[in-house]
Design a protein around this motif. Structure first.
Motif, short mmCIF file in Angstrom:
data_model
loop_
_atom_site.label_atom_id
_atom_site.label_comp_id
_atom_site.label_asym_id
_atom_site.label_seq_id
_atom_site.Cartn_x
_atom_site.Cartn_y
_atom_site.Cartn_z
N PHE A 99 0.86 -1.20 0.02
CA PHE A 99 0.16 0.14 0.01
C PHE A 99 0.90 1.49 0.25
CE2 PHE A 99 -3.84 -2.26 2.42
CZ PHE A 99 -3.73 -3.20 1.41
N ALA A 100 1.83 1.24 0.90
CA ALA A 100 2.74 2.47 0.86
C ALA A 100 3.78 2.61 -0.26
CB ALA A 100 3.46 2.24 2.31
N ARG A 101 4.25 1.64 -0.64
CA ARG A 101 5.16 1.60 -1.84
C ARG A 101 4.67 2.01 -3.00
NH1 ARG A 101 6.94 -4.08 -2.68
NH2 ARG A 101 5.29 -4.12 -4.15
N ASP A 102 3.54 1.27 -3.60
CA ASP A 102 2.91 1.39 -4.83
C ASP A 102 1.87 2.36 -4.93
OD1 ASP A 102 4.67 -0.57 -5.43
OD2 ASP A 102 3.36 -2.40 -5.99
N TYR A 103 1.36 2.54 -3.85
CA TYR A 103 0.04 3.53 -3.89
C TYR A 103 0.10 4.80 -2.97
CZ TYR A 103 -2.09 -0.38 -6.20
OH TYR A 103 -2.37 -1.40 -7.17
N GLY A 104 1.12 4.99 -2.06
CA GLY A 104 1.37 6.05 -1.49
C GLY A 104 0.39 6.09 -0.14
N ILE A 105 -0.24 4.99 0.20
CA ILE A 105 -1.23 4.89 1.28
C ILE A 105 -0.58 4.24 2.33
CG2 ILE A 105 -3.24 4.05 1.88
CD1 ILE A 105 -4.43 4.17 -0.93
N THR A 106 -0.31 5.08 3.55
CA THR A 106 0.17 4.50 4.77
C THR A 106 -0.73 4.33 5.78
OG1 THR A 106 2.28 5.87 4.39
CG2 THR A 106 1.88 5.09 6.59
N VAL A 107 -0.69 2.97 6.30
CA VAL A 107 -1.64 2.67 7.23
C VAL A 107 -1.17 3.09 8.82
CG1 VAL A 107 -2.78 0.66 8.56
CG2 VAL A 107 -2.57 0.47 5.93
N GLY A 108 -2.01 4.21 9.24
CA GLY A 108 -1.68 4.62 10.70
C GLY A 108 -2.05 3.89 11.76
N LYS A 109 -3.20 3.24 11.64
CA LYS A 109 -3.50 2.73 12.79
C LYS A 109 -4.57 1.75 12.28
CE LYS A 109 -7.10 5.85 14.43
NZ LYS A 109 -7.57 6.86 15.44
N ALA A 110 -5.18 0.68 13.19
CA ALA A 110 -6.34 -0.25 12.98
C ALA A 110 -7.20 -0.49 14.15
CB ALA A 110 -5.60 -1.39 12.40
N LEU A 111 -8.33 -0.48 13.84
CA LEU A 111 -9.42 -0.65 14.58
C LEU A 111 -9.90 -2.35 14.85
CD1 LEU A 111 -11.52 2.40 13.81
CD2 LEU A 111 -9.80 2.22 15.59
N GLU A 112 -9.48 -2.83 15.78
CA GLU A 112 -9.97 -4.42 15.76
C GLU A 112 -11.27 -4.50 16.92
OE1 GLU A 112 -5.81 -6.39 14.47
OE2 GLU A 112 -6.16 -6.33 16.70
N ARG A 113 -11.97 -5.68 16.61
CA ARG A 113 -12.96 -6.44 17.34
C ARG A 113 -12.72 -7.86 17.50
NH1 ARG A 113 -18.39 -3.72 15.09
NH2 ARG A 113 -18.00 -5.22 13.61
N LEU A 114 -12.35 -8.35 18.65
CA LEU A 114 -12.25 -9.96 18.83
C LEU A 114 -13.37 -10.81 19.28
CD1 LEU A 114 -9.47 -8.47 18.66
CD2 LEU A 114 -8.60 -9.99 20.20
N ARG A 115 -13.58 -11.83 18.74
CA ARG A 115 -14.45 -12.65 19.29
C ARG A 115 -14.34 -14.10 19.22
NH1 ARG A 115 -20.04 -12.97 15.56
NH2 ARG A 115 -19.09 -13.07 13.63
N ALA A 116 -15.02 -15.31 19.71
CA ALA A 116 -14.79 -16.51 19.57
C ALA A 116 -15.76 -17.26 18.43
CB ALA A 116 -14.63 -17.46 20.55
N VAL A 117 -15.28 -17.98 17.37
CA VAL A 117 -16.28 -18.38 16.24
C VAL A 117 -16.09 -19.78 16.14
CG1 VAL A 117 -16.65 -16.09 15.60
CG2 VAL A 117 -14.79 -17.44 14.43
N PRO A 118 -16.91 -20.60 15.64
CA PRO A 118 -16.68 -22.02 14.97
C PRO A 118 -15.97 -22.04 13.71
CG PRO A 118 -19.02 -21.60 14.88
CD PRO A 118 -18.41 -20.31 15.48
N ALA A 119 -15.28 -22.84 13.52
CA ALA A 119 -14.71 -22.94 12.11
C ALA A 119 -15.73 -23.49 11.04
CB ALA A 119 -13.47 -23.89 12.13
N SER A 120 -15.93 -22.90 9.91
CA SER A 120 -16.71 -23.26 8.90
C SER A 120 -16.12 -24.40 8.17
CB SER A 120 -17.13 -22.25 7.91
OG SER A 120 -15.87 -21.75 7.20
N PRO A 121 -16.73 -24.99 7.22
CA PRO A 121 -15.87 -26.16 6.77
C PRO A 121 -14.92 -25.81 5.81
CG PRO A 121 -18.61 -26.46 6.44
CD PRO A 121 -18.49 -25.17 7.07
N GLU A 122 -14.85 -24.75 5.13
CA GLU A 122 -13.81 -24.45 4.43
C GLU A 122 -12.84 -23.83 5.27
OE1 GLU A 122 -12.36 -21.07 0.90
OE2 GLU A 122 -14.07 -20.81 2.16
N VAL A 123 -12.77 -23.12 6.15
CA VAL A 123 -11.76 -22.65 7.14
C VAL A 123 -11.10 -23.90 7.94
CG1 VAL A 123 -11.32 -21.37 9.12
CG2 VAL A 123 -12.75 -20.33 7.49
#
Length: 250
Positions: free
Chosen positions: A180-204
């Protein structure tokens, strides 16, 4: 001299609730990063030069630069000066990848893309990325492994307007924020995260070599550019049998 800065110094002491001057200086300097006035790896002018240009004290500039360094926007190098941080692989990985081993040591993942393509934004994608409904989005699905063992299944959505042609066949780096930074000049400054427990789907479950419905840690992340725009929505489904998600609260 930047227009209005000397006046702001006077106003800050007379207007109740006015933002501290160093915060205003920080915002102005961040705007320069956003606008590409300074690019990753560039050496900033000295504190003395910036203070003279902005019409403020060196202490005010130093405090603004200290906050930007704490935000991982700048890097101070002893005897050399202050540089714009480069989101190289190592910087981006250890700033945003929080998985550790049982002893708390950082882990280095390897990534394998399962599929990627271009589509129109679903309702949830439009809402999380703050784009128009049915705007074009790039979707990437990949598996991340540690020591050869698959442990993370990821689904990523990106606004096509910000990352045109990223859906093509080019090789993707282990850490997308570097690209993102190298090719598009977009620097990620921070991230917002939410966490929870989930069951694995068949594909996962299949991709992570687990039983169906095995409990996983879901990390729902919105990555923000320096100007606060959402630039990525990522869902990471993590098998934490031999790992942990580690953060430091200060």
């Amino acid at each position: 001299m930047v227009r209005g800065m000397s006046n702001l110094a006077t106003q800050a002491s007379t207007i109740p609730g006015f933002r501290p001057l160093y915060k205003q200086v920080k915002e102005l300097l961040v705007e320069r990063l956003i606008g590409g006035f300074w690019k990753p790896g560039d050496l900033l002018p000295s504190e003395f030069q910036l203070a003279a240009e902005l019409g403020v004290s060196q202490g005010t500039v130093r405090k603004a630069l200290d906050e930007m360094t704490a935000d991982n926007l700048l890097v101070r190098r002893q005897g050399r000066g202050t540089f714009v941080a480069e989101h190289d692989q190592e910087h981006a990985l250890f700033h945003f990848f929080k998985m550790t081993d049982r002893e708390g040591q950082p882990l280095v993942p390897e990534s394998r893309v399962l599929r990627r393509g271009l589509g129109t934004a679903r309702k949830d994608e439009a809402a999380r990325l703050q784009i128009q409904a049915e705007a074009p989005v790039i979707r990437i699905t990949r598996v991340r492994s540690i020591s050869g063992k698959p442990v993370i299944f990821e689904r990523i959505a990106l606004p096509y307007q910000l990352f045109p042609e990223l859906h093509d066949g080019r090789e993707l780096p282990n850490t997308l924020y570097t690209l993102f930074a190298r090719d598009y000049g977009i620097t990620v400054g921070k991230a917002l995260e939410r966490l929870r427990a989930v069951p694995a789907s068949p594909e996962v479950a299949r991709q992570l070599d687990l039983e169906r419905d095995h409990p996983l840690l879901e990390i729902d992340r919105i990555a923000l550019a320096l100007d606060g725009r959402p630039v990525e929505w990522r869902i990471s489904l993590c098998h934490t049998g031999d790992t942990a998600y580690s953060v430091t609260l200060a």
